[in-house]
Design a protein around this motif. Sequence first.
Motif, PDB file in Angstrom:
ATOM      1  N   PHE A 211       0.840  -1.204   0.000  1.00 45.23           N
ATOM      2  CA  PHE A 211       0.000   0.000   0.000  1.00 45.23           C
ATOM      3  C   PHE A 211       0.874   1.254   0.000  1.00 45.23           C
ATOM      4  CE2 PHE A 211      -1.982   3.203   2.892  1.00 45.23           C
ATOM      5  CZ  PHE A 211      -2.967   3.655   2.032  1.00 45.23           C
ATOM      6  N   GLY A 212       1.913   1.247   0.831  1.00 47.46           N
ATOM      7  CA  GLY A 212       2.845   2.369   0.876  1.00 47.46           C
ATOM      8  C   GLY A 212       3.548   2.588  -0.453  1.00 47.46           C
ATOM      9  N   ALA A 213       3.893   1.486  -1.131  1.00 45.95           N
ATOM     10  CA  ALA A 213       4.563   1.588  -2.435  1.00 45.95           C
ATOM     11  C   ALA A 213       3.638   2.221  -3.473  1.00 45.95           C
ATOM     12  CB  ALA A 213       5.010   0.204  -2.899  1.00 45.95           C
ATOM     13  N   PHE A 214       2.362   1.840  -3.456  1.00 46.89           N
ATOM     14  CA  PHE A 214       1.403   2.442  -4.396  1.00 46.89           C
ATOM     15  C   PHE A 214       1.202   3.926  -4.101  1.00 46.89           C
ATOM     16  CE2 PHE A 214       0.416  -1.823  -5.719  1.00 46.89           C
ATOM     17  CZ  PHE A 214      -0.111  -1.676  -6.988  1.00 46.89           C
ATOM     18  N   LEU A 215       1.120   4.274  -2.816  1.00 47.75           N
ATOM     19  CA  LEU A 215       0.977   5.685  -2.457  1.00 47.75           C
ATOM     20  C   LEU A 215       2.192   6.489  -2.918  1.00 47.75           C
ATOM     21  CD1 LEU A 215      -0.578   5.881   1.131  1.00 47.75           C
ATOM     22  CD2 LEU A 215      -1.629   6.452  -1.044  1.00 47.75           C
ATOM     23  N   GLU A 216       3.369   5.907  -2.743  1.00 48.65           N
ATOM     24  CA  GLU A 216       4.595   6.597  -3.144  1.00 48.65           C
ATOM     25  C   GLU A 216       4.572   6.909  -4.641  1.00 48.65           C
ATOM     26  OE1 GLU A 216       9.317   5.574  -3.369  1.00 48.65           O
ATOM     27  OE2 GLU A 216       8.243   4.917  -1.578  1.00 48.65           O
ATOM     28  N   LYS A 217       4.054   5.979  -5.432  1.00 46.00           N
ATOM     29  CA  LYS A 217       4.005   6.180  -6.881  1.00 46.00           C
ATOM     30  C   LYS A 217       3.036   7.299  -7.276  1.00 46.00           C
ATOM     31  CE  LYS A 217       7.076   3.435  -8.505  1.00 46.00           C
ATOM     32  NZ  LYS A 217       8.207   3.966  -9.283  1.00 46.00           N
ATOM     33  N   THR A 218       2.048   7.570  -6.423  1.00 49.98           N
ATOM     34  CA  THR A 218       1.109   8.655  -6.726  1.00 49.98           C
ATOM     35  C   THR A 218       1.695  10.028  -6.401  1.00 49.98           C
ATOM     36  OG1 THR A 218       0.060   8.628  -4.524  1.00 49.98           O
ATOM     37  CG2 THR A 218      -0.878   7.172  -6.216  1.00 49.98           C
ATOM     38  N   GLY A 219       2.869  10.057  -5.739  1.00 43.96           N
ATOM     39  CA  GLY A 219       3.510  11.322  -5.398  1.00 43.96           C
ATOM     40  C   GLY A 219       3.058  11.893  -4.076  1.00 43.96           C
ATOM     41  N   VAL A 396      -5.057   3.595  -6.310  1.00 43.90           N
ATOM     42  CA  VAL A 396      -5.018   3.577  -7.778  1.00 43.90           C
ATOM     43  C   VAL A 396      -6.123   4.471  -8.345  1.00 43.90           C
ATOM     44  CG1 VAL A 396      -5.258   2.132  -9.836  1.00 43.90           C
ATOM     45  CG2 VAL A 396      -3.992   1.272  -7.854  1.00 43.90           C
ATOM     46  N   LEU A 397      -7.327   4.360  -7.762  1.00 39.63           N
ATOM     47  CA  LEU A 397      -8.452   5.164  -8.248  1.00 39.63           C
ATOM     48  C   LEU A 397      -8.241   6.647  -7.958  1.00 39.63           C
ATOM     49  CD1 LEU A 397     -11.430   2.864  -7.151  1.00 39.63           C
ATOM     50  CD2 LEU A 397     -10.465   3.126  -9.442  1.00 39.63           C
ATOM     51  N   ALA A 398      -7.728   6.957  -6.748  1.00 40.77           N
ATOM     52  CA  ALA A 398      -7.487   8.363  -6.394  1.00 40.77           C
ATOM     53  C   ALA A 398      -6.416   8.969  -7.290  1.00 40.77           C
ATOM     54  CB  ALA A 398      -7.074   8.465  -4.928  1.00 40.77           C
ATOM     55  N   GLY A 399      -5.385   8.192  -7.571  1.00 39.14           N
ATOM     56  CA  GLY A 399      -4.320   8.687  -8.437  1.00 39.14           C
ATOM     57  C   GLY A 399      -4.810   8.999  -9.834  1.00 39.14           C
ATOM     58  N   ALA A 400      -5.874   8.314 -10.247  1.00 41.04           N
ATOM     59  CA  ALA A 400      -6.399   8.505 -11.603  1.00 41.04           C
ATOM     60  C   ALA A 400      -7.142   9.827 -11.771  1.00 41.04           C
ATOM     61  CB  ALA A 400      -7.329   7.342 -11.960  1.00 41.04           C
ATOM     62  N   VAL A 401      -7.406  10.540 -10.668  1.00 41.61           N
ATOM     63  CA  VAL A 401      -8.148  11.801 -10.728  1.00 41.61           C
ATOM     64  C   VAL A 401      -7.444  12.834 -11.610  1.00 41.61           C
ATOM     65  CG1 VAL A 401      -8.935  13.784  -9.357  1.00 41.61           C
ATOM     66  CG2 VAL A 401      -9.293  11.453  -8.514  1.00 41.61           C
ATOM     67  N   ARG A 402      -6.115  12.910 -11.492  1.00 37.85           N
ATOM     68  CA  ARG A 402      -5.359  13.888 -12.274  1.00 37.85           C
ATOM     69  C   ARG A 402      -4.250  13.183 -13.047  1.00 37.85           C
ATOM     70  NH1 ARG A 402      -6.227  19.286 -10.365  1.00 37.85           N
ATOM     71  NH2 ARG A 402      -4.279  19.937 -11.341  1.00 37.85           N
ATOM     72  N   GLU A 404      -1.117  13.965 -13.552  1.00 32.73           N
ATOM     73  CA  GLU A 404       0.222  13.898 -12.954  1.00 32.73           C
ATOM     74  C   GLU A 404       0.340  12.852 -11.853  1.00 32.73           C
ATOM     75  OE1 GLU A 404      -1.806  17.695 -11.302  1.00 32.73           O
ATOM     76  OE2 GLU A 404      -1.657  16.595 -13.185  1.00 32.73           O
ATOM     77  N   THR A 405      -0.799  12.356 -11.323  1.00 33.06           N
ATOM     78  CA  THR A 405      -0.734  11.315 -10.286  1.00 33.06           C
ATOM     79  C   THR A 405      -1.278   9.975 -10.780  1.00 33.06           C
ATOM     80  OG1 THR A 405      -2.898  12.005  -9.402  1.00 33.06           O
ATOM     81  CG2 THR A 405      -0.928  12.992  -8.403  1.00 33.06           C
ATOM     82  N   ARG A 406      -1.684   9.930 -12.048  1.00 29.97           N
ATOM     83  CA  ARG A 406      -2.280   8.717 -12.601  1.00 29.97           C
ATOM     84  C   ARG A 406      -1.214   7.641 -12.790  1.00 29.97           C
ATOM     85  NH1 ARG A 406      -5.176  10.772 -17.227  1.00 29.97           N
ATOM     86  NH2 ARG A 406      -6.464  11.706 -15.591  1.00 29.97           N
ATOM     87  N   LEU A 407      -1.545   6.415 -12.412  1.00 29.62           N
ATOM     88  CA  LEU A 407      -0.602   5.305 -12.531  1.00 29.62           C
ATOM     89  C   LEU A 407      -0.847   4.549 -13.824  1.00 29.62           C
ATOM     90  CD1 LEU A 407      -0.707   3.860  -8.876  1.00 29.62           C
ATOM     91  CD2 LEU A 407       0.831   5.566  -9.812  1.00 29.62           C
ATOM     92  N   ASN A 408       0.135   4.576 -14.720  1.00 36.51           N
ATOM     93  CA  ASN A 408       0.023   3.769 -15.944  1.00 36.51           C
ATOM     94  C   ASN A 408       0.513   2.355 -15.657  1.00 36.51           C
ATOM     95  OD1 ASN A 408       2.873   3.898 -15.970  1.00 36.51           O
ATOM     96  ND2 ASN A 408       2.843   5.730 -17.265  1.00 36.51           N
ATOM     97  N   LEU A 409       0.503   1.478 -16.666  1.00 31.54           N
ATOM     98  CA  LEU A 409       0.880   0.077 -16.458  1.00 31.54           C
ATOM     99  C   LEU A 409       2.314  -0.041 -15.936  1.00 31.54           C
ATOM    100  CD1 LEU A 409       0.263  -2.933 -16.707  1.00 31.54           C
ATOM    101  CD2 LEU A 409       1.027  -2.831 -19.109  1.00 31.54           C
ATOM    102  N   LYS A 410       3.217   0.760 -16.491  1.00 35.84           N
ATOM    103  CA  LYS A 410       4.620   0.710 -16.065  1.00 35.84           C
ATOM    104  C   LYS A 410       4.740   1.073 -14.588  1.00 35.84           C
ATOM    105  CE  LYS A 410       9.194   2.590 -17.307  1.00 35.84           C
ATOM    106  NZ  LYS A 410       9.533   3.362 -16.104  1.00 35.84           N
ATOM    107  N   MET A 411       4.013   2.113 -14.167  1.00 34.43           N
ATOM    108  CA  MET A 411       4.077   2.551 -12.765  1.00 34.43           C
ATOM    109  C   MET A 411       3.436   1.526 -11.832  1.00 34.43           C
ATOM    110  SD  MET A 411       3.198   6.570 -13.408  1.00 34.43           S
ATOM    111  CE  MET A 411       3.336   7.120 -11.702  1.00 34.43           C
ATOM    112  N   LEU A 412       2.371   0.870 -12.309  1.00 37.91           N
ATOM    113  CA  LEU A 412       1.735  -0.177 -11.499  1.00 37.91           C
ATOM    114  C   LEU A 412       2.703  -1.337 -11.260  1.00 37.91           C
ATOM    115  CD1 LEU A 412      -1.834  -0.289 -13.091  1.00 37.91           C
ATOM    116  CD2 LEU A 412      -1.291   0.385 -10.750  1.00 37.91           C
ATOM    117  N   LEU A 413       3.393  -1.738 -12.320  1.00 38.40           N
ATOM    118  CA  LEU A 413       4.371  -2.818 -12.185  1.00 38.40           C
ATOM    119  C   LEU A 413       5.528  -2.404 -11.282  1.00 38.40           C
ATOM    120  CD1 LEU A 413       4.487  -4.134 -15.875  1.00 38.40           C
ATOM    121  CD2 LEU A 413       3.357  -5.198 -13.903  1.00 38.40           C
TER     122      LEU A 413
END
Length: 656
Positions: A211-219, A396-402, A404-413
Motif C-alpha cells: 500500500f505504501g509503495a502504491f501511495l509513493e508512486k502517486t507522489g 489507484v483510483l485516487a491517483g487517476a483523478v489527475r 500527474e498522479t495517474r498510474l500507468n501500467l509501467k508505474m503499477l508494475l
Amino acid sequence: MNEEKNLKKEVKEIDFDEIIAKYDRESAYRKLAGFPGRFIAVIAILFSLFHLYTAFVGVLPAQIQRSIHLTFALVLAYLLYPAKKDMPRNKLHWSDIILAALGAIVGLYISFNYEALIYRAGEQTTLDIIVACTAILLVLEATRRVVGLPIVIIASTFLLYAKFGPYMPGFLNHRGYSIARIASHMYYTTEGILGIPIGVSSTFIFLFILFGAFLEKTGIGKFFIDLANSIAGKAVGGPAKVSVLSSALTGTISGSSVANTVGTGSFTIPLMKSLGYKPEFAAAVEAAASTGGQIMPPIMGAAAFLMVEFIGVPYITIAKAAVIPALLYFTGIWIMVDLEARKTGLKGLKAEQLPKFKTVMLQRGYLLLPIVGIVYFLVNGATPIKAALYGIIISVLAGAVRKETRLNLKMLLEALELGAKSALGVAIACASAGIIVGTVTLTGLGLKLGNGLVSLAGGNLLLTLIFTMITSLILGMGAPTTANYIITSTIAAPAIMKLGVPALAAHMFTFYFGIVADVTPPVALAAFAGSAIAGSNPLKTGINASKIAIAAFIIPYIFVLNPQILMIDTTALGVIQIIITSIIGMLGVGAAMEGYFFTNINTILRVVLFIVGLLCIDPGAYTDLIGIASIVAIFTYLRFKSKKAVNIASNKGESL
C-alpha cells in the motif's frame, strides 16, 4: 535567488541512495540491468501478485501461505543481496543463483508435500530433516545479508541453547533436544520459522508495505512536504516544523526510520541549514521526527501488526491506544524545535516561497483518500488484510483523478516490484526471529527468562522496566525494529505482565523502545543517516536526536504505570483531560531540556520544570494540579524576567 540556487546545488551533490544503503541494510540491494534485472523484477511482481490474490480470495492454510511467502523472500534475498559488501552490485554471482534455487526448493517442499508432512508429523524422514536443516541455514545466511550479523548471532545462540540444554547453569538448564527434533520443530510447525512473525508478515505487513509503495508512486511524499510547508513554513523555525509534520505524515506509509529520514530529510535538512540551524540540530530533528513515524497511527510500523497476533486484539485497538503517545511524542519535538528557534532567533520562510494550503488541498488533497479509506474500513470492522487491499485499490483510483498522479501500467508494475523489495527485510527478519520464538516454545525459555528478569529486579516494576528498556536499546543496535520487538515481547513483556501490567501496555513498552533505538547513541542509524545529509558529527547528532526525542523515553513508563494514556479504562472526558495536561507537561519538559522559555533558564529551574512536567504527563488529579500550577508559576516568572531584561536593555539604549 542565490540562496535557492546554493540549496539546490547542495541537495544535488548528495548521493541519497548511497546514504540509505550505508545505514539501512535492507535498502542496499543490487541494481541489475538487462535480463537479470528483468528476471528479478518478474519474481518481485509475482511476489506482490500472490499476496493480492490471497487477499482477494482468502488466505491459504497457514503453512502453505507462509512457506510460499518464505520461498519468494529467500529467492529475492539471494538474488538481490551480495554475500559481501565489497562485491559488485551490478552483476550476479553464480553462488547466489545456486542459493536462490535452494531457497525455492526448501520453501516449496512444504507446499508440495503438505498433506504427507501432516500425516507423518513427529516422524519426519531423513529427507525432511535435511530440507529443514538446509532451510534454517538459508534463513540465517539470508538474514546476515539483508538484516545484519547481530540477529544471526542471537538466533544461532538460541539454537545452540536448544541443543546443549543439559550443560546450561541454574534455571537455564533443560534436557536438550536432538538436531532432528530441533530442525523439525523449527521448520515443520507453526511455532518456529513459519510461526506467528512470518504469518503476520505474509498477510497484514506485506499488504500495508505494498500500500505504501502504491501511495509513493502517486507522489504523496511530495504532497506531504508541500502540505507541511503550507501549514508551518512561515512559523518561527518553519523548516524544522515542516520536517516534524512531513515526517509524521510520511511515517504512516514508511516502515523504515532511515528511509524516512533520507526521503524527507533530502529537502528539510539543507533548508534548515540554509536558515541558520546547526547541522547537528537539523539532522537530529529530521531523525527524531522520522523515527516517530513508526508510532504514528493510523498505519504504524510492522511490529504493530505483530502485536495484533501476540496479544489477540484488533489492529484498530492498538492504533487507538497509540494516538495520545504519538501526539505527545510529536508535540515534544515541535516544542523543542520552537524553543530552539526562538532562542537562536531563527525565522520562518517568506510567504512567497511557500505553497498555499488551499491550493495544495484543492490540487492534491484527494491523495489522502486511501489513508482515510483504510481508517474507515478498520473502524468499521474490516480485517487489516481487507483494509490494506481496499487502500491499494483506492490509491489507484485516487491517483487517476489527475494526469500527474495517474498510474500507468509501467508505474503499477514498478509499485508491485517496489512493494516486494521493501517487504524483504521484514520477511527475512521475521523468519529469523521465528527461530528465537521456536526455541522459547520448545524449551520453555520464555517463562524462565521472564521469572529470571523479575527475580533480578527483585519484583520491582520500575527496575524490570529499566532492564527491558536497556535490552531493547542494545538489541536495536543490530536488529531491526520488527525483530527487536519479537524478541523483547517474547521474553520481557511476560515479565512486565507478571507484575500486573495490562498486556497492551507491556507490549507497547517494548514496541516503543525497539523504535527509539534508531536515535539512541552509540548506534543511532536514523541519526547517522541524517548526519550524512547534514555533514554533521554523527555522535553529536545522535545525542541531539535523543534529547529532541525525550518524550519517547518518558511516555512508555507513564503508560505502564498509568494505562489511561493508552485509552484503557477511561472516558472521553478523561481522554481530553489527559491530552491537555500532557501537552502542558511536555511544554515543561521541553523547556527544561532546551533551557529556554522567554529567556534562558538556570539549572535549578530546569530540574524543577522537568519534574513538574512529568507530573502533568502522569494522568492523575493531584499530579496534574501540582504540575500545572508549578509550570504556570515558573513560566510567569520567566516572562517577567524576560520583560525586565528587555526594559533594562531599552533604558540603556536610550541613555546612550
